[in-house]
Design a protein around this motif. Structure first.
Motif, PDB file in Angstrom:
ATOM      1  N   ARG A 124      41.872  57.118  -7.381  1.00  7.47           N
ATOM      2  CA  ARG A 124      41.482  56.830  -8.328  1.00  7.47           C
ATOM      3  C   ARG A 124      42.554  57.359  -9.594  1.00  7.47           C
ATOM      4  O   ARG A 124      42.864  58.499  -9.467  1.00  7.47           O
ATOM      5  N   VAL A 125      42.487  56.504 -10.512  1.00  8.42           N
ATOM      6  CA  VAL A 125      43.325  57.033 -11.807  1.00  8.42           C
ATOM      7  C   VAL A 125      42.465  57.819 -12.792  1.00  8.42           C
ATOM      8  O   VAL A 125      41.667  57.814 -13.078  1.00  8.42           O
ATOM      9  N   ILE A 126      42.964  59.191 -12.751  1.00  6.92           N
ATOM     10  CA  ILE A 126      42.353  60.003 -13.643  1.00  6.92           C
ATOM     11  C   ILE A 126      43.026  60.485 -15.054  1.00  6.92           C
ATOM     12  O   ILE A 126      42.580  60.909 -16.008  1.00  6.92           O
ATOM     13  N   ASP A 127      44.064  59.980 -15.286  1.00  4.33           N
ATOM     14  CA  ASP A 127      44.991  60.268 -16.312  1.00  4.33           C
ATOM     15  C   ASP A 127      46.230  59.112 -16.603  1.00  4.33           C
ATOM     16  O   ASP A 127      46.750  58.877 -15.507  1.00  4.33           O
ATOM     17  N   ILE A 128      46.210  58.810 -17.870  1.00  8.08           N
ATOM     18  CA  ILE A 128      47.428  57.903 -18.188  1.00  8.08           C
ATOM     19  C   ILE A 128      48.703  58.873 -18.386  1.00  8.08           C
ATOM     20  O   ILE A 128      48.513  59.399 -19.655  1.00  8.08           O
ATOM     21  N   VAL A 129      49.707  59.046 -17.782  1.00  2.00           N
ATOM     22  CA  VAL A 129      50.915  60.132 -18.131  1.00  2.00           C
ATOM     23  C   VAL A 129      51.525  59.399 -19.289  1.00  2.00           C
ATOM     24  O   VAL A 129      51.952  60.016 -20.258  1.00  2.00           O
ATOM     25  N   GLU A 130      52.013  58.059 -19.004  1.00  7.16           N
ATOM     26  CA  GLU A 130      52.737  57.434 -20.184  1.00  7.16           C
ATOM     27  C   GLU A 130      52.513  56.111 -20.061  1.00  7.16           C
ATOM     28  O   GLU A 130      52.483  55.264 -19.081  1.00  7.16           O
ATOM     29  N   ARG A 131      52.284  55.401 -21.254  1.00  7.89           N
ATOM     30  CA  ARG A 131      52.129  53.844 -21.249  1.00  7.89           C
ATOM     31  C   ARG A 131      53.452  53.266 -21.070  1.00  7.89           C
ATOM     32  O   ARG A 131      54.479  53.792 -21.670  1.00  7.89           O
ATOM     33  N   ALA A 132      53.745  52.212 -20.345  1.00  2.42           N
ATOM     34  CA  ALA A 132      54.673  51.365 -20.547  1.00  2.42           C
ATOM     35  C   ALA A 132      55.052  50.838 -21.591  1.00  2.42           C
ATOM     36  O   ALA A 132      56.134  50.654 -22.114  1.00  2.42           O
ATOM     37  N   THR A 133      54.301  50.315 -22.169  1.00  2.35           N
ATOM     38  CA  THR A 133      54.021  49.661 -23.750  1.00  2.35           C
ATOM     39  C   THR A 133      52.803  49.806 -24.318  1.00  2.35           C
ATOM     40  O   THR A 133      51.827  49.450 -23.742  1.00  2.35           O
ATOM     41  N   ASN A 134      52.572  49.556 -25.784  1.00  2.00           N
ATOM     42  CA  ASN A 134      51.460  49.388 -26.384  1.00  2.00           C
ATOM     43  C   ASN A 134      51.568  48.227 -27.273  1.00  2.00           C
ATOM     44  O   ASN A 134      50.434  47.889 -27.837  1.00  2.00           O
ATOM     45  N   GLN A 135      52.632  47.456 -26.924  1.00  2.00           N
ATOM     46  CA  GLN A 135      52.834  46.487 -27.776  1.00  2.00           C
ATOM     47  C   GLN A 135      52.771  44.845 -26.775  1.00  2.00           C
ATOM     48  O   GLN A 135      53.467  45.084 -25.853  1.00  2.00           O
ATOM     49  N   PHE A 136      52.069  44.019 -26.975  1.00  2.00           N
ATOM     50  CA  PHE A 136      51.878  42.766 -26.442  1.00  2.00           C
ATOM     51  C   PHE A 136      52.089  41.536 -27.156  1.00  2.00           C
ATOM     52  O   PHE A 136      51.826  41.770 -28.296  1.00  2.00           O
ATOM     53  N   VAL A 137      52.502  40.443 -26.455  1.00  2.00           N
ATOM     54  CA  VAL A 137      52.719  39.369 -27.051  1.00  2.00           C
ATOM     55  C   VAL A 137      51.535  38.102 -26.603  1.00  2.00           C
ATOM     56  O   VAL A 137      51.213  38.089 -25.440  1.00  2.00           O
ATOM     57  N   GLY A 138      50.833  37.477 -27.345  1.00  2.67           N
ATOM     58  CA  GLY A 138      49.991  36.445 -26.934  1.00  2.67           C
ATOM     59  C   GLY A 138      49.727  35.340 -27.942  1.00  2.67           C
ATOM     60  O   GLY A 138      50.522  35.361 -28.950  1.00  2.67           O
TER      61      GLY A 138
END
Length: 755
Positions: free
Chosen positions: A144-158
């Motif tokens: 189970r994921v209990i913590d986000i250590v580091e985001r790969a990115t916070n920006q996305f294109v759509g």
């Protein structure tokens, strides 16, 4: 151990330290942006080495004094907590690859994360898990994921659209199945069908929808160039150069006067040529070659001396190191260096004095390398050749005598002779030639897609490839013999378990093989399928069985090239690791003790490898997008194709004239009820007995194109033929003709080759 290692460990292990995030540590130590990024990578490596640990919320903890017993990834066997990289699949569930997982384990080490245990983790995020102690999907450990250590990115294109009076963005690809809410319509002037960049404020999970804010409008999805801008933002590729770097480049241009002074050898009277793609604008390598009276060859590989213009710790160096590589997109290049350097000062243009780093390599008549000297030089290229011109020369040498000077005509002939000798020796020692065709997009003068083709690796490409490979190897061995540590190009041996699986796979295709643990058995397999419709499947499967080539100071060798010592020396205009090799050689030649910091080189190797992988992924994705745009209004168009993949859910088909790969779902085979037989990789009809297997020739029609989801579906019209299995006699004939220098396997152009 580097000073930064010592500084971090001393700070974190001090009695008054309280666990904080890496960016806080950077502030506490007074580090600037570039050094802060370096600190982050150093901390990750120290965690992998077990010298530090991550605690909750990505806090950096000491491993001394019992303050952190269980959060480091190396404590996995004694802990229920694991840190690793998350990847989500379309069903909502995902898998986590623990940090520090040996390459030989690969997917076997993955931990299964059910959809309701994934939280708001997104693809590529570094997450912290709690193991459940039970088995999940595919018999894997469940967590189970209990913590986000580091985001790969916070920006996305759509793509922006309006629903019920509110603005939403459907993110490109398959990262998120549901659209992301971005607030009131018209924010930043966005219009429906605009391609936009959004900053994620709240990541979606199985409990709640995502929410974001628009940060940039790229333009309407149909406008020329918008697809390229979308990929640039999606992969966070570099933008404009900083002004101080551009000013640095301008000053270098003002100072350069083509004078030859100091320790630089004057080679401007030698016959030197370049061979590059017709569209090339920067020329980073040139060749000279003579044959002495004793029959020995003297090869000169002259490489642009970028180190003369890009000095350590300068603004130019800072930006080059951060970019680490040039990015070659179908309709533009994002260079590692400003064009005043890459396309002018450092480029080995014909009839101009240019500074080079020359590798002078001597060979015996049989092609044995007997001596290597590397030094700074000045050259003047007397002829620029394209690959096509050299191929024409080899087909009609007599006809080219009136087009070339005797010196240049003789040089090209000698180059072909030595290159084929070196190629034969390389194959004899077990070097592998994977035939992975590279798709290239055809554009008109307005940048619109007109079609696509597969790049062909002709003899002219092979000539340059052999000289670049031998120069890289000779330089690496010279540095190694001097007891130096340096950034090598390493390619580890394949995992024996994966080779065993590959062996089973090729047997199911009807190919007779011995154990594939020997590189010579792999070499024979590749030769056997050359020209066979099953060639793509075998080459792709072998590629998946092998590790990825990376940059590292570790002495691991290069498996595919059958080389024990290899580095990148030949392309400093577009690759930062090559620049570090040039600087090291210059320091040795000047008798100056070079900097030898293993920790820094490990970090730099990781950084350059990551940047290279990002560039390759972006290049492939944009190529796919542009081809999908081309096919978007061609639903119903019929294509001849070959079955390149068979799965339980359907067939993958690659077009022959237009090399687009699409999918035929098993449910779309409406003439019968089909089942998948794993042994043989075949789909077989219950009533009719019709079969579809790898290598079958088929006729398909474009059924649907979804550019945003990056999907192409075909409709199967009919089967037109089965695999054409070559006889042993014909394969031997092909092998013989290849040795004579006939065009061999297809490969992408030299300018993109990262071996």
């Amino acid at each position: 151990m580097s000073n930064l290692n010592d500084t971090i460990l001393s700070h974190v292990n001090s009695p008054n330290y309280k666990p904080v995030k890496p960016k806080v540590i950077a502030k506490q130590l007074g580090l600037e942006n570039a050094d802060a990024s370096k600190l982050k990578r150093t901390i990750k490596r120290l965690v992998k080495e077990g010298k530090l640990a991550y605690g909750p919320s990505h806090l950096v903890c000491s491993v001394l004094g019992g303050r952190e017993e269980s959060h480091g990834p190396n404590k996995r066997k004694n802990s229920k907590h694991v840190v690793g990289t998350f990847r989500r699949v379309q069903g909502g569930f995902g898998f986590v690859r623990p940090e520090n997982t040996p390459a030989t384990e690969g997917r076997d080490a993955d931990i299964y994360i059910p959809a309701n245990n994934a939280g708001d983790a997104a693809n590529g995020d570094t997450v912290r898990l709690r193991l459940s102690g039970k088995k999940g999907r595919l018999g894997k450990q469940e967590g189970r994921v209990i913590d986000i250590v580091e985001r790969a990115t916070n920006q996305f294109v759509g793509t922006y659209f309006i629903r019920d009076g509110m603005g939403y963005v459907q993110v490109d690809g398959k990262l998120f199945t549901e659209p992301i809410y971005v607030g009131d319509p018209g924010a930043k002037g966005a219009q429906p069908d605009d391609k936009v960049v959004l900053e994620m404020v709240r990541f979606p999970s199985h409990l709640r929808d995502g929410e974001g804010v628009l940060v940039d409008i790229l333009g309407n999805r149909g406008q020329p160039g918008v697809d390229t801008l979308s990929i640039i933002h999606e992969f966070n590729l570099p933008g404009e150069f900083d002004e101080d770097a551009l000013e640095n480049a301008r000053k270098q241009a003002e100072k350069f006067d083509e004078s030859i002074t100091g320790r630089r050898k004057d080679l401007t009277t030698e016959t030197v040529i370049t061979i590059d793609p017709a569209t090339a604008r920067d020329f980073d390598d040139a060749i000279s070659l003579t044959k002495n009276q004793n029959g020995h060859w003297e090869l000169g590989v002259h490489i642009a001396d970028v180190s003369h213009f890009v000095r350590p710790k300068s603004a130019l160096d800072r930006m080059a190191k951060d970019r680490a590589t040039s990015v070659y997109l179908p309709d533009r290049v994002i260079p590692m260096l400003p064009e005043v350097i890459s396309n002018n000062l450092a480029s080995l243009q014909p009839d101009k004095v240019r500074y080079a780093m020359t590798a002078r390599i001597e060979f015996s008549p049989e092609g044995n390398r007997v001596d290597t000297q590397v030094f700074k030089s000045a050259i003047k290229s007397c002829r620029r050749f394209t690959y096509e011109e050299v191929d024409c020369f080899l087909a009609d040498r007599a006809g080219w005598k009136r087009k070339l000077t005797p010196e240049v005509h003789g040089l090209v002939g000698r180059m072909h002779e030595l290159a084929m000798l070196l190629r034969q020796r390389r194959m004899k020692r077990g070097s592998l030639e994977l035939t992975m065709p590279e798709l290239s997009i055809d554009l008109d003068k307005n940048g619109q897609v007109t079609g696509a083709h597969l790049e062909e690796n002709t003899v002219s490409h092979q000539i340059i490839e052999e000289f670049m490979l031998i120069a890289n190897e000779a330089v690496a061995e010279m540095l190694h013999d001097n007891g130096l540590i340096f950034l090598r190009r390493v390619h580890g041996a394949p995992d024996p378990r994966k080779l065993k699986a590959l062996n089973e796979f090729v047997k199911e295709l009807g190919l007779k093989t011995e154990s594939l643990e020997s590189r010579f058995a792999l070499q024979e397999l590749l030769e056997t399928v050359k020209g066979d419709p099953r060639q793509h499947a075998v080459n792709y499967s072998l590629l998946r069985s092998m590790q990825r080539a990376i940059y590292s100071p570790e002495e691991e060798g290069h498996y595919a090239l059958a080389s024990t010592c290899y580095c990148h020396f030949t392309s400093p205009i577009r690759r930062y690791p090559d620049l570090t090799i040039h600087r090291l050689i210059d320091a040795v030649n000047r008798g100056k003790p070079p900097q030898q910091d293993l920790g820094n080189l490990l970090n730099l190797g990781d950084h350059c490898s990551e940047r290279e992988q990002r560039a390759t992924a972006a290049e492939r994705e944009l190529t796919k997008v542009k081809l999908l745009h081309f096919l978007e209004d061609k639903v119903g168009m019929e294509l001849e194709g070959i079955v390149t993949g068979v799965e339980s859910f359907g067939l993958f088909v690659m077009g022959t004239q237009l090399p687009a790969e699409g999918f035929v779902h098993i449910s779309a085979l409406s003439d019968d009820y089909y089942k998948y037989e794993k042994s043989g990789h075949v789909i077989k009809g219950f009533r009719s007995g019709n079969t579809y297997r790898l290598g079958d020739k088929v006729q398909v029609a474009v059924a649907s194109v979804d550019v945003e989801r990056r999907e192409l579906d075909f409709r199967l019209l009919k089967k037109t033929g089965g695999p054409a299995i070559k006889s042993k006699k014909s394969r031997q004939g092909q092998k013989k003709s290849t040795k004579k220098g006939n065009p061999g396997s297809r490969r992408k152009p030299k300018k993109k080759r990262p071996r």
